[in-house]
Design a protein around this motif. Structure first.
Motif, mmCIF file in Angstrom:
data_model
loop_
_atom_site.group_PDB
_atom_site.id
_atom_site.type_symbol
_atom_site.label_atom_id
_atom_site.label_comp_id
_atom_site.label_asym_id
_atom_site.label_seq_id
_atom_site.Cartn_x
_atom_site.Cartn_y
_atom_site.Cartn_z
ATOM 1 N N LEU A 74 0.959 -1.180 -0.112
ATOM 2 C CA LEU A 74 -0.046 -0.159 0.066
ATOM 3 C C LEU A 74 0.750 1.333 -0.004
ATOM 4 O O LEU A 74 0.370 2.123 -0.637
ATOM 5 C CB LEU A 74 -0.977 -0.160 1.184
ATOM 6 C CG LEU A 74 -1.986 -1.226 1.160
ATOM 7 C CD1 LEU A 74 -2.689 -0.988 2.622
ATOM 8 C CD2 LEU A 74 -3.155 -0.809 0.081
ATOM 9 N N LEU A 75 1.970 1.283 0.649
ATOM 10 C CA LEU A 75 2.834 2.373 0.785
ATOM 11 C C LEU A 75 3.480 2.531 -0.536
ATOM 12 O O LEU A 75 3.621 3.881 -0.907
ATOM 13 C CB LEU A 75 3.801 2.486 2.024
ATOM 14 C CG LEU A 75 3.326 2.543 3.486
ATOM 15 C CD1 LEU A 75 4.392 1.929 4.364
ATOM 16 C CD2 LEU A 75 2.865 3.727 3.625
ATOM 17 N N ARG A 76 3.957 1.600 -0.947
ATOM 18 C CA ARG A 76 4.738 1.590 -2.421
ATOM 19 C C ARG A 76 3.452 2.242 -3.527
ATOM 20 O O ARG A 76 4.086 3.121 -4.347
ATOM 21 C CB ARG A 76 5.050 0.299 -2.919
ATOM 22 C CG ARG A 76 6.259 -0.333 -2.136
ATOM 23 C CD ARG A 76 6.753 -1.561 -2.488
ATOM 24 N NE ARG A 76 7.315 -1.566 -3.823
ATOM 25 C CZ ARG A 76 8.546 -1.380 -4.212
ATOM 26 N NH1 ARG A 76 9.584 -1.179 -3.310
ATOM 27 N NH2 ARG A 76 8.820 -1.368 -5.551
ATOM 28 N N ARG A 77 2.286 1.644 -3.446
ATOM 29 C CA ARG A 77 1.277 2.121 -4.330
ATOM 30 C C ARG A 77 1.147 3.968 -4.096
ATOM 31 O O ARG A 77 0.874 4.456 -5.006
ATOM 32 C CB ARG A 77 0.171 1.496 -4.207
ATOM 33 C CG ARG A 77 -1.041 1.532 -5.182
ATOM 34 C CD ARG A 77 -1.952 0.236 -4.988
ATOM 35 N NE ARG A 77 -3.415 1.004 -5.256
ATOM 36 C CZ ARG A 77 -4.387 0.734 -4.660
ATOM 37 N NH1 ARG A 77 -4.362 -0.544 -4.256
ATOM 38 N NH2 ARG A 77 -5.763 1.190 -4.888
ATOM 39 N N MET A 78 0.931 4.127 -2.791
ATOM 40 C CA MET A 78 0.710 5.600 -2.492
ATOM 41 C C MET A 78 1.892 6.632 -3.018
ATOM 42 O O MET A 78 1.597 7.661 -3.664
ATOM 43 C CB MET A 78 0.759 5.829 -0.874
ATOM 44 C CG MET A 78 -0.424 5.230 -0.384
ATOM 45 S SD MET A 78 -0.675 5.773 1.428
ATOM 46 C CE MET A 78 -0.553 7.277 1.579
ATOM 47 N N LEU A 79 3.420 5.919 -3.340
ATOM 48 C CA LEU A 79 4.268 6.470 -3.627
ATOM 49 C C LEU A 79 4.516 6.596 -5.111
ATOM 50 O O LEU A 79 5.477 6.836 -5.612
ATOM 51 C CB LEU A 79 5.691 6.164 -2.775
ATOM 52 C CG LEU A 79 5.493 6.374 -1.350
ATOM 53 C CD1 LEU A 79 6.684 5.626 -0.617
ATOM 54 C CD2 LEU A 79 5.717 7.790 -1.230
ATOM 55 N N GLY A 80 3.701 5.756 -5.607
ATOM 56 C CA GLY A 80 3.804 5.549 -7.123
ATOM 57 C C GLY A 80 4.963 4.452 -7.602
ATOM 58 O O GLY A 80 5.398 4.699 -8.878
ATOM 59 N N ILE A 81 5.438 3.561 -6.755
ATOM 60 C CA ILE A 81 6.525 2.719 -6.764
ATOM 61 C C ILE A 81 5.758 1.397 -7.414
ATOM 62 O O ILE A 81 4.856 0.751 -6.790
ATOM 63 C CB ILE A 81 7.389 2.404 -5.619
ATOM 64 C CG1 ILE A 81 7.851 3.707 -5.121
ATOM 65 C CG2 ILE A 81 8.343 1.518 -5.735
ATOM 66 C CD1 ILE A 81 8.454 3.567 -3.857
ATOM 67 N N ALA A 82 6.044 0.928 -8.633
ATOM 68 C CA ALA A 82 5.792 -0.184 -9.168
ATOM 69 C C ALA A 82 5.822 -1.463 -8.112
ATOM 70 O O ALA A 82 6.770 -1.368 -7.383
ATOM 71 C CB ALA A 82 6.573 -0.566 -10.462
ATOM 72 N N PRO A 83 4.936 -2.451 -8.329
ATOM 73 C CA PRO A 83 4.819 -3.542 -7.449
ATOM 74 C C PRO A 83 6.163 -4.322 -7.915
ATOM 75 O O PRO A 83 6.748 -4.482 -8.956
ATOM 76 C CB PRO A 83 3.641 -4.070 -7.683
ATOM 77 C CG PRO A 83 2.850 -3.396 -8.689
ATOM 78 C CD PRO A 83 3.509 -2.299 -9.237
ATOM 79 N N GLU A 84 6.607 -5.265 -6.718
ATOM 80 C CA GLU A 84 8.037 -5.905 -7.081
ATOM 81 C C GLU A 84 7.513 -7.237 -7.547
ATOM 82 O O GLU A 84 6.363 -7.754 -7.714
ATOM 83 C CB GLU A 84 8.318 -6.270 -5.633
ATOM 84 C CG GLU A 84 9.062 -5.004 -5.010
ATOM 85 C CD GLU A 84 9.668 -5.382 -3.704
ATOM 86 O OE1 GLU A 84 9.474 -6.224 -3.120
ATOM 87 O OE2 GLU A 84 10.611 -4.415 -3.362
#
Length: 143
Positions: free
Chosen positions: A133-143
């Motif tokens: 969720l934090l990665r998604r909020m920051l616009g970081i692609a899923p691993e």
């Protein structure tokens, strides 16, 4: 006119702000225990992952390269960081931690209990969901 955020969104934003404030407070205190400023500790922590040029450090910290130069100068004076040529482009200097700098960065990281202890109480599934969720909020692609 932009619609007002709902109550839940406001509460989540406030909680995130509280987490960030508490993290920075603990980070500053941990840095001070090693006679470092928070900025010096953050630079040392970045360099513990990989040596990098001043410009990239500045980009990561969202500050001016001249500020980073001063921080690296002070860390270098203390024997925690050294400048070395970039093997890919010898015109570029990389800041890299010395052995003492890497050890200090590790001790600093190990002393940050605020986030680690509560996160340890979450299950692996909960921590994984929070990370996603934090990665998604920051616009970081899923691993």
């Amino acid at each position: 006119m932009t619609p007002r955020p709902d109550h839940l969104t406001c509460e989540v934003v406030e909680l995130i702000g509280t987490v960030v404030a508490r993290y920075y407070e603990e980070y500053e205190n941990a840095a001070a225990e090693h006679s470092l400023t928070g900025a010096q500790a953050r630079v040392l922590g970045l360099l513990a992952h990989e040596p990098m040029p001043m410009r990239r450090i500045a980009q990561r910290l969202k500050c001016e390269p001249s500020n980073v130069t001063g921080i690296v100068d002070r860390l270098e004076t203390r024997g925690l960081v050294e400048r070395r040529p970039d093997p890919a482009d010898r015109r570029v200097k990389l800041a890299a931690p010395t052995d003492a700098g890497a050890a200090t960065a590790e001790r600093l990281r190990d002393s940050l209990d605020f986030a680690r202890e509560p996160l340890g109480e979450l299950s692996v599934t909960e921590r994984t969901l929070l990370k996603e969720l934090l990665r998604r909020m920051l616009g970081i692609a899923p691993e």
